[in-house]
Write a protein that holds these residues in place. Sequence first.
Motif, PDB file in Angstrom:
ATOM      1  N   ALA A 164      36.477  24.107  31.174  1.00  0.00           N
ATOM      2  CA  ALA A 164      36.037  25.471  31.215  1.00  0.00           C
ATOM      3  C   ALA A 164      36.511  25.965  32.907  1.00  0.00           C
ATOM      4  O   ALA A 164      36.806  26.868  32.817  1.00  0.00           O
ATOM      5  N   SER A 165      36.093  24.923  33.740  1.00  0.00           N
ATOM      6  CA  SER A 165      36.459  24.964  35.098  1.00  0.00           C
ATOM      7  C   SER A 165      38.030  25.355  35.099  1.00  0.00           C
ATOM      8  O   SER A 165      38.410  26.167  35.877  1.00  0.00           O
ATOM      9  N   ARG A 166      38.684  24.447  34.583  1.00  0.00           N
ATOM     10  CA  ARG A 166      40.258  24.583  34.724  1.00  0.00           C
ATOM     11  C   ARG A 166      40.699  25.861  34.046  1.00  0.00           C
ATOM     12  O   ARG A 166      41.780  26.600  34.704  1.00  0.00           O
ATOM     13  N   SER A 167      40.275  26.205  33.133  1.00  0.00           N
ATOM     14  CA  SER A 167      40.452  27.632  32.460  1.00  0.00           C
ATOM     15  C   SER A 167      40.426  28.740  33.448  1.00  0.00           C
ATOM     16  O   SER A 167      41.042  29.811  33.299  1.00  0.00           O
ATOM     17  N   ASP A 168      39.216  28.823  34.170  1.00  0.00           N
ATOM     18  CA  ASP A 168      38.887  29.814  35.186  1.00  0.00           C
ATOM     19  C   ASP A 168      40.057  29.814  36.170  1.00  0.00           C
ATOM     20  O   ASP A 168      40.552  30.587  36.764  1.00  0.00           O
ATOM     21  N   MET A 169      40.476  28.223  36.664  1.00  0.00           N
ATOM     22  CA  MET A 169      41.505  28.244  37.807  1.00  0.00           C
ATOM     23  C   MET A 169      42.844  29.043  37.127  1.00  0.00           C
ATOM     24  O   MET A 169      43.468  29.525  37.934  1.00  0.00           O
ATOM     25  N   LEU A 170      43.094  28.726  35.988  1.00  0.00           N
ATOM     26  CA  LEU A 170      44.291  29.231  35.482  1.00  0.00           C
ATOM     27  C   LEU A 170      44.383  30.759  35.323  1.00  0.00           C
ATOM     28  O   LEU A 170      45.313  31.610  35.697  1.00  0.00           O
ATOM     29  N   ALA A 171      43.398  31.185  34.867  1.00  0.00           N
ATOM     30  CA  ALA A 171      43.044  32.704  34.858  1.00  0.00           C
ATOM     31  C   ALA A 171      43.169  33.527  36.240  1.00  0.00           C
ATOM     32  O   ALA A 171      43.959  34.267  36.171  1.00  0.00           O
ATOM     33  N   GLN A 172      42.675  32.650  37.171  1.00  0.00           N
ATOM     34  CA  GLN A 172      42.834  33.246  38.653  1.00  0.00           C
ATOM     35  C   GLN A 172      44.340  33.186  39.095  1.00  0.00           C
ATOM     36  O   GLN A 172      44.683  33.926  39.691  1.00  0.00           O
ATOM     37  N   ARG A 173      44.825  31.792  38.863  1.00  0.00           N
ATOM     38  CA  ARG A 173      46.198  31.971  39.111  1.00  0.00           C
ATOM     39  C   ARG A 173      47.086  32.946  38.671  1.00  0.00           C
ATOM     40  O   ARG A 173      48.151  33.049  39.417  1.00  0.00           O
ATOM     41  N   LEU A 174      46.934  33.167  37.359  1.00  0.00           N
ATOM     42  CA  LEU A 174      47.925  34.166  36.724  1.00  0.00           C
ATOM     43  C   LEU A 174      47.606  35.535  37.258  1.00  0.00           C
ATOM     44  O   LEU A 174      48.700  36.026  37.560  1.00  0.00           O
ATOM     45  N   ALA A 175      46.299  35.737  37.662  1.00  0.00           N
ATOM     46  CA  ALA A 175      46.179  37.134  38.169  1.00  0.00           C
ATOM     47  C   ALA A 175      46.571  37.047  39.381  1.00  0.00           C
ATOM     48  O   ALA A 175      47.212  38.159  40.097  1.00  0.00           O
ATOM     49  N   ARG A 176      46.598  35.827  40.382  1.00  0.00           N
ATOM     50  CA  ARG A 176      47.311  35.823  41.608  1.00  0.00           C
ATOM     51  C   ARG A 176      48.785  36.118  41.813  1.00  0.00           C
ATOM     52  O   ARG A 176      49.368  36.982  42.449  1.00  0.00           O
ATOM     53  N   ILE A 177      49.481  35.415  40.843  1.00  0.00           N
ATOM     54  CA  ILE A 177      50.918  35.600  40.777  1.00  0.00           C
ATOM     55  C   ILE A 177      51.327  37.204  40.332  1.00  0.00           C
ATOM     56  O   ILE A 177      52.149  37.629  40.813  1.00  0.00           O
ATOM     57  N   TYR A 178      50.362  37.769  39.397  1.00  0.00           N
ATOM     58  CA  TYR A 178      50.675  39.076  38.852  1.00  0.00           C
ATOM     59  C   TYR A 178      50.338  40.117  40.222  1.00  0.00           C
ATOM     60  O   TYR A 178      51.499  40.801  40.682  1.00  0.00           O
ATOM     61  N   MET A 179      49.517  39.700  41.052  1.00  0.00           N
ATOM     62  CA  MET A 179      49.329  40.558  42.312  1.00  0.00           C
ATOM     63  C   MET A 179      50.394  40.309  43.206  1.00  0.00           C
ATOM     64  O   MET A 179      50.810  41.173  43.889  1.00  0.00           O
ATOM     65  N   GLN A 180      50.800  39.139  43.422  1.00  0.00           N
ATOM     66  CA  GLN A 180      52.000  38.815  44.333  1.00  0.00           C
ATOM     67  C   GLN A 180      53.094  39.445  43.858  1.00  0.00           C
ATOM     68  O   GLN A 180      53.766  39.937  44.613  1.00  0.00           O
ATOM     69  N   MET A 181      53.448  39.646  42.632  1.00  0.00           N
ATOM     70  CA  MET A 181      54.643  40.173  42.205  1.00  0.00           C
ATOM     71  C   MET A 181      54.422  41.786  42.229  1.00  0.00           C
ATOM     72  O   MET A 181      55.649  42.445  42.741  1.00  0.00           O
ATOM     73  N   ARG A 182      53.246  42.272  42.046  1.00  0.00           N
ATOM     74  CA  ARG A 182      53.083  43.815  42.227  1.00  0.00           C
ATOM     75  C   ARG A 182      53.284  44.204  43.759  1.00  0.00           C
ATOM     76  O   ARG A 182      53.519  45.256  43.912  1.00  0.00           O
ATOM     77  N   ALA A 183      52.920  43.297  44.576  1.00  0.00           N
ATOM     78  CA  ALA A 183      53.259  43.539  45.946  1.00  0.00           C
ATOM     79  C   ALA A 183      54.735  43.438  46.517  1.00  0.00           C
ATOM     80  O   ALA A 183      55.035  43.247  47.511  1.00  0.00           O
ATOM     81  N   GLY A 184      55.670  42.946  45.698  1.00  0.00           N
ATOM     82  CA  GLY A 184      56.873  42.819  45.827  1.00  0.00           C
ATOM     83  C   GLY A 184      57.574  41.448  46.285  1.00  0.00           C
ATOM     84  O   GLY A 184      58.528  41.248  46.860  1.00  0.00           O
ATOM     85  N   MET A 185      56.573  40.503  45.890  1.00  0.00           N
ATOM     86  CA  MET A 185      57.104  39.120  46.482  1.00  0.00           C
ATOM     87  C   MET A 185      57.012  38.233  45.368  1.00  0.00           C
ATOM     88  O   MET A 185      56.570  38.378  44.146  1.00  0.00           O
ATOM     89  N   GLY A 186      57.938  37.022  45.317  1.00  0.00           N
ATOM     90  CA  GLY A 186      57.826  35.850  44.291  1.00  0.00           C
ATOM     91  C   GLY A 186      59.058  35.737  43.591  1.00  0.00           C
ATOM     92  O   GLY A 186      59.609  34.903  43.341  1.00  0.00           O
ATOM     93  N   GLY A 187      59.458  37.085  43.158  1.00  0.00           N
ATOM     94  CA  GLY A 187      60.982  36.959  42.603  1.00  0.00           C
ATOM     95  C   GLY A 187      60.926  35.991  41.062  1.00  0.00           C
ATOM     96  O   GLY A 187      60.066  35.899  40.537  1.00  0.00           O
ATOM     97  N   LYS A 188      62.124  35.582  40.832  1.00  0.00           N
ATOM     98  CA  LYS A 188      62.290  34.731  39.588  1.00  0.00           C
ATOM     99  C   LYS A 188      61.417  33.614  39.438  1.00  0.00           C
ATOM    100  O   LYS A 188      60.655  33.231  38.450  1.00  0.00           O
ATOM    101  N   ALA A 189      61.144  32.902  40.697  1.00  0.00           N
ATOM    102  CA  ALA A 189      60.138  31.869  40.665  1.00  0.00           C
ATOM    103  C   ALA A 189      58.751  32.140  40.382  1.00  0.00           C
ATOM    104  O   ALA A 189      58.217  31.345  39.447  1.00  0.00           O
TER     105      ALA A 189
ATOM    106  N   GLU B  45      58.170  34.586  38.305  1.00  0.00           N
ATOM    107  CA  GLU B  45      58.044  35.047  36.765  1.00  0.00           C
ATOM    108  C   GLU B  45      58.069  33.640  36.044  1.00  0.00           C
ATOM    109  O   GLU B  45      57.307  33.645  34.888  1.00  0.00           O
ATOM    110  N   VAL B  46      58.521  32.765  36.461  1.00  0.00           N
ATOM    111  CA  VAL B  46      58.497  31.399  35.730  1.00  0.00           C
ATOM    112  C   VAL B  46      57.073  30.853  35.925  1.00  0.00           C
ATOM    113  O   VAL B  46      56.747  30.439  34.705  1.00  0.00           O
TER     114      VAL B  46
END
Length: 276
Positions: free
Chosen positions: A154-179, A181-182
């Motif tokens: 359950a705790s790891r599922s929380d981490m994965l959801a937060q990680r997904l949201a973090r990557i999304y926000m990073q991409m919307r801030a114009g950072m991250g590129g193809k890496a 996306e992967v």
Amino acid sequence: MCINSRWWALCLILCFPFACSAVAAPSSPAVMTPMEAAGKLRSLAQRQAKLYLQARVGVEQGSAQQRLAESIAEFERCLPIVQAAAQSGSAARSARRIGSEWESFRKALEAPLNGPAASSLSAEAEQISIAAQSLAVQFDLAQESPLYRLVDLASRSDMLAQRLARIYMQMRAGMGGKAAEVDLEQTRKEFKAAFGELAAAAENTPTIRANLEVARQQWMFFELAVNDREKSFEFARRDVATTSERISQIMNESALAYMRLVRDAAPAVASNAGRR
């Protein structure tokens, strides 16, 4: 149904995320175990990076900053529990790594948003999460009850959801590129796998199953918002922010519910051992 209609329907539901929830307000147990604390550190690092990026790109900025301050305080409550339990070997090395990374990570959380700072912040969140993951696994393996596996899941599922949201926000801030996306796609797959295992657990009580159903519904909204990259749907960023927080709340409450099962089972295990 056209996509505009779908988004309108989802918005109506997302505006009232707590109306039909089976989840009670989170309540921490009197004593947090080292495994629980390590799991929280793993999630909090990703959540803090997400909230930092969210605030800096102007998505519910006020609430993001408040939640960031609260999560920093929670991190600093959990860290000593982990450090006290990890006294030797690889566990001690992982705990020292988290402590060292936390010093620079916290400073980065207070810095203005720019490309290098955001990239460094995301990298440090990853390093903390990796070290905390190692500790959580070690603490889990040291337990006799298989229910601890569900607490950690359950705790790891929380981490994965937060990680997904973090990557999304990073991409919307114009950072991250193809890496990025992967990483986003990989994290999405890992969340689905972890949540599927959690939902199928034979130990789930009716209350836990109801909570996980709420999480499943929130995940549907979350995933749809993450998939949306059209500029005409700027409110998708807000939906990623709100649904990721909602999933975090549910996963934390589910972890506590599994810990209650562990504690309820402990007297029966002790009694059976005494009769042998």
